[in-house]
Design a protein around this motif. Structure first.
Motif, short mmCIF file in Angstrom:
data_model
loop_
_atom_site.label_atom_id
_atom_site.label_comp_id
_atom_site.label_asym_id
_atom_site.label_seq_id
_atom_site.Cartn_x
_atom_site.Cartn_y
_atom_site.Cartn_z
N THR A 218 0.81 -1.22 0.00
CA THR A 218 0.00 0.00 0.00
C THR A 218 0.84 1.27 0.00
O THR A 218 0.31 2.37 -0.16
CB THR A 218 -0.94 0.03 1.23
OG1 THR A 218 -0.15 -0.10 2.43
CG2 THR A 218 -1.96 -1.10 1.15
N GLU A 219 2.18 1.12 0.15
CA GLU A 219 3.07 2.28 0.20
C GLU A 219 4.11 2.26 -0.92
O GLU A 219 4.81 3.27 -1.11
CB GLU A 219 3.80 2.33 1.55
CG GLU A 219 2.87 2.50 2.75
CD GLU A 219 3.62 2.40 4.07
OE1 GLU A 219 4.86 2.22 4.05
OE2 GLU A 219 2.97 2.48 5.13
N PHE B 266 3.66 -1.60 -6.61
CA PHE B 266 2.44 -2.31 -6.27
C PHE B 266 1.21 -1.42 -6.43
O PHE B 266 0.15 -1.86 -6.88
CB PHE B 266 2.52 -2.85 -4.84
CG PHE B 266 3.58 -3.88 -4.62
CD1 PHE B 266 3.64 -5.03 -5.40
CD2 PHE B 266 4.55 -3.70 -3.64
CE1 PHE B 266 4.63 -5.98 -5.20
CE2 PHE B 266 5.53 -4.64 -3.43
CZ PHE B 266 5.58 -5.80 -4.21
N ILE B 267 1.35 -0.17 -6.05
CA ILE B 267 0.23 0.77 -6.17
C ILE B 267 -0.20 0.91 -7.62
O ILE B 267 -1.38 0.90 -7.95
CB ILE B 267 0.62 2.13 -5.56
CG1 ILE B 267 0.76 2.01 -4.03
CG2 ILE B 267 -0.40 3.21 -5.92
CD1 ILE B 267 1.40 3.22 -3.38
N LEU B 268 0.77 1.05 -8.51
CA LEU B 268 0.47 1.16 -9.94
C LEU B 268 -0.19 -0.12 -10.47
O LEU B 268 -1.16 -0.06 -11.23
CB LEU B 268 1.74 1.47 -10.72
CG LEU B 268 2.31 2.88 -10.57
CD1 LEU B 268 3.71 2.95 -11.18
CD2 LEU B 268 1.40 3.91 -11.23
N ALA B 269 0.36 -1.27 -10.08
CA ALA B 269 -0.20 -2.54 -10.54
C ALA B 269 -1.65 -2.69 -10.08
O ALA B 269 -2.52 -3.12 -10.86
CB ALA B 269 0.64 -3.71 -10.04
N ASP B 270 -1.93 -2.32 -8.84
CA ASP B 270 -3.29 -2.43 -8.31
C ASP B 270 -4.24 -1.42 -8.96
O ASP B 270 -5.46 -1.61 -8.92
CB ASP B 270 -3.29 -2.24 -6.79
CG ASP B 270 -2.69 -3.44 -6.06
OD1 ASP B 270 -2.69 -4.55 -6.63
OD2 ASP B 270 -2.22 -3.26 -4.92
N ASP B 271 -3.68 -0.38 -9.55
CA ASP B 271 -4.52 0.59 -10.26
C ASP B 271 -4.70 0.26 -11.73
O ASP B 271 -5.26 1.04 -12.48
CB ASP B 271 -3.90 1.99 -10.12
CG ASP B 271 -4.91 3.10 -10.40
OD1 ASP B 271 -6.01 3.06 -9.81
OD2 ASP B 271 -4.61 3.98 -11.22
N GLY B 272 -4.18 -0.91 -12.15
CA GLY B 272 -4.42 -1.37 -13.50
C GLY B 272 -3.30 -1.14 -14.49
O GLY B 272 -3.47 -1.40 -15.69
N TYR B 273 -2.14 -0.65 -14.03
CA TYR B 273 -1.01 -0.42 -14.94
C TYR B 273 -0.17 -1.67 -15.11
O TYR B 273 -0.08 -2.51 -14.20
CB TYR B 273 -0.14 0.73 -14.42
CG TYR B 273 -0.78 2.08 -14.57
CD1 TYR B 273 -0.71 2.79 -15.76
CD2 TYR B 273 -1.49 2.65 -13.51
CE1 TYR B 273 -1.33 4.03 -15.89
CE2 TYR B 273 -2.11 3.88 -13.63
CZ TYR B 273 -2.02 4.57 -14.83
OH TYR B 273 -2.65 5.78 -14.97
N PHE C 116 10.56 6.10 -0.26
CA PHE C 116 10.37 5.31 0.94
C PHE C 116 9.38 5.92 1.93
O PHE C 116 9.14 5.35 2.99
CB PHE C 116 11.72 5.11 1.66
CG PHE C 116 12.77 4.44 0.82
CD1 PHE C 116 12.46 3.37 0.02
CD2 PHE C 116 14.08 4.89 0.85
CE1 PHE C 116 13.42 2.75 -0.76
CE2 PHE C 116 15.05 4.28 0.07
CZ PHE C 116 14.72 3.21 -0.73
N GLY C 117 8.82 7.07 1.61
CA GLY C 117 7.94 7.75 2.55
C GLY C 117 6.64 6.99 2.78
O GLY C 117 6.01 6.51 1.82
N VAL C 118 6.22 6.89 4.03
CA VAL C 118 5.00 6.15 4.35
C VAL C 118 3.76 6.87 3.82
O VAL C 118 2.70 6.25 3.64
CB VAL C 118 4.87 5.93 5.87
CG1 VAL C 118 5.99 5.05 6.38
CG2 VAL C 118 4.83 7.27 6.62
N ASN C 119 3.87 8.17 3.56
CA ASN C 119 2.74 8.93 3.05
C ASN C 119 2.94 9.39 1.61
O ASN C 119 2.24 10.28 1.12
CB ASN C 119 2.47 10.15 3.94
CG ASN C 119 3.70 11.05 4.07
OD1 ASN C 119 4.78 10.72 3.58
ND2 ASN C 119 3.54 12.17 4.76
N ALA C 120 3.90 8.78 0.91
CA ALA C 120 4.19 9.19 -0.47
C ALA C 120 3.01 8.95 -1.40
O ALA C 120 2.81 9.69 -2.37
CB ALA C 120 5.43 8.47 -0.99
#
Length: 400
Positions: free
Chosen positions: A101-102, A106-113, A381-385
């Motif tokens: 989630t950070e 992975f964020i891009l993959a979960d958004d369909g990229y 590496f930021g937890v809020n990036a």
């Protein structure tokens, strides 16, 4: 105990970003063809599908690529390919270190990229060559010029050939410099839709790290090269000795080296340090460090300076190295730039010079985001990036 604390602090620094100073550590992980690849160790372990790929550059370097073609849901990517390019002393693990989630990959993959991860020459899984071994000095005769001329084109072309599509690009630090330089020469435009460049590096004359600036002005990389050191391995003991000397001469607190080099990162996920130690820091060419030091000293962006008019003439047909002119980046190419107020490497004043050179860029094709509290490592590496940077990156991609 003091020596141990120094070594540990150096390791943490290099793991959390760039400097030509390094540390020694015994890492209980096998690298290269006999070890587990990035897919197995970092992606599949999180429940994602991952593919290992190889691409050979025109000058013979064999680079590894990882592909995450589906999100955690198992649904196949429906959006464009995205290539993620890491910075100095790192590899593609940069984009995978935090929880899914950070972590941007992975964020891009979960958004369909359709996510692709690049690994430049000399890193742990990109040490192959058609005729040379990493133990050969000639293997390390390169600077970031070769990343612009060979690694980036080969990687982008491979992704295009595999997907049949042009792609978005995300770079951090050195990964931004090679993109800026390629775009300034109007290269690769047919393969790219847009570029998101985090902690952008173009001009370095005003970087605030006194240690990094001292290393450049003292010609330390040049001295190492003259001794025959072509591979700069951050785990060698000689680097510790260099670091101790620099700390003394610059009156820096070596127990807080990360802040001294990168700036005071506000939001790095320190709980991931053990995973960092399994993968980083990694080697680069000493010549690459010389090239970066030249940028610091000269305040300009040029090809590698061979140090004499005769040598430059041999390589370039002119007495001085050719410049990468940032103003030549096409005005209609979509750019997203994000930089931080606490970044000691991508300094605010250097970024302003870059933005000044882009003043003719089409207003709707240049998006700039400034984050006052962010330093160099926070962008990866930021937890809020995700909330501060990555959501904006994905919105930007949606427009192109």
């Amino acid at each position: 105990m003091g020596k141990l604390l120094l070594i540990l602090s150096v390791i943490v620094l290099l793991l959390l970003w760039e400097s030509a100073i390094a540390a020694t550590i015994t890492i209980p992980v096998a690298f290269g063809d006999d070890g587990d690849g990035i897919c197995k160790s970092m992606v599949e372990s999180q429940g994602y599908t991952c593919q290992e790929h190889k691409v050979t550059t025109e000058d013979g370097y064999i680079l590894s690529l990882q592909r995450i073609p589906v999100g955690i849901s198992g649904n196949k990517a429906t959006k464009s390919p995205v290539l993620l390019q890491h910075g100095l002393f790192m590899d593609a693990v940069t984009w995978l270190l935090n929880p899914p989630t950070e972590s941007l990959a992975f964020i891009l993959a979960d958004d369909g990229y359709d996510v692709w991860l690049a690994n430049t020459r000399g890193t742990n899984f990109s040490r192959g060559h058609t005729s040379l071994s990493p133990t050969d000095q000639d293997y390390w005769e390169w600077s970031w010029d070769e990343l612009v001329a060979y690694d980036l084109p080969a990687t982008l072309q491979y992704v295009h050939d595999q997907t049949g599509q042009s792609m978005h690009y995300v770079g951090h630090s050195l990964g931004t410099l090679i993109a800026f330089s390629a775009l300034s020469e109007h290269k690769l435009l047919n393969l790219l839709r847009s570029a998101a460049l985090l902690s952008p590096i173009a001009y370095l004359a005003q970087l605030r790290s006194s240690i990094a600036k001292f290393a450049a002005n003292a010609y330390i990389a040049e001295a190492l090269y003259k001794t025959g050191m072509r591979e700069f391995d951050p785990r060698e003991e000689a680097a510790i000795n260099v670091l101790e000397d620099i700390c003394k001469k610059t009156n820096n607190n070596c127990s807080d080296l990360m802040s001294s080099f990168t700036g005071p990162n506000c939001c790095v996920n320190s709980s991931r340090t053990i995973i960092l130690l399994e993968h980083e820091p990694q080697s680069t060419a000493t010549k690459n460090l010389i090239h970066i030091a030249q940028m610091v000293r000269e305040g300009s962006i040029t090809m590698y300076d061979y140090g004499s008019e005769n040598e430059n003439n041999k390589h370039y047909g002119q007495s001085s190295p050719p410049a990468y002119a940032m103003a030549n980046i096409p005005d209609d190419f979509p750019l997203f730039l994000s930089y931080g107020g606490q970044d000691y490497l991508s300094d605010v004043n250097d970024v302003k010079i870059l933005l000044d050179t882009l003043h003719n860029h089409n207003g709707d094709k240049l998006l700039v985001k400034f984050i006052e509290d962010y330093a160099h490592a926070d962008f990866v590496f930021g937890v809020n990036a995700k909330q501060l940077v990555y959501d904006d990156v994905m919105n930007f991609f949606q427009d192109y």
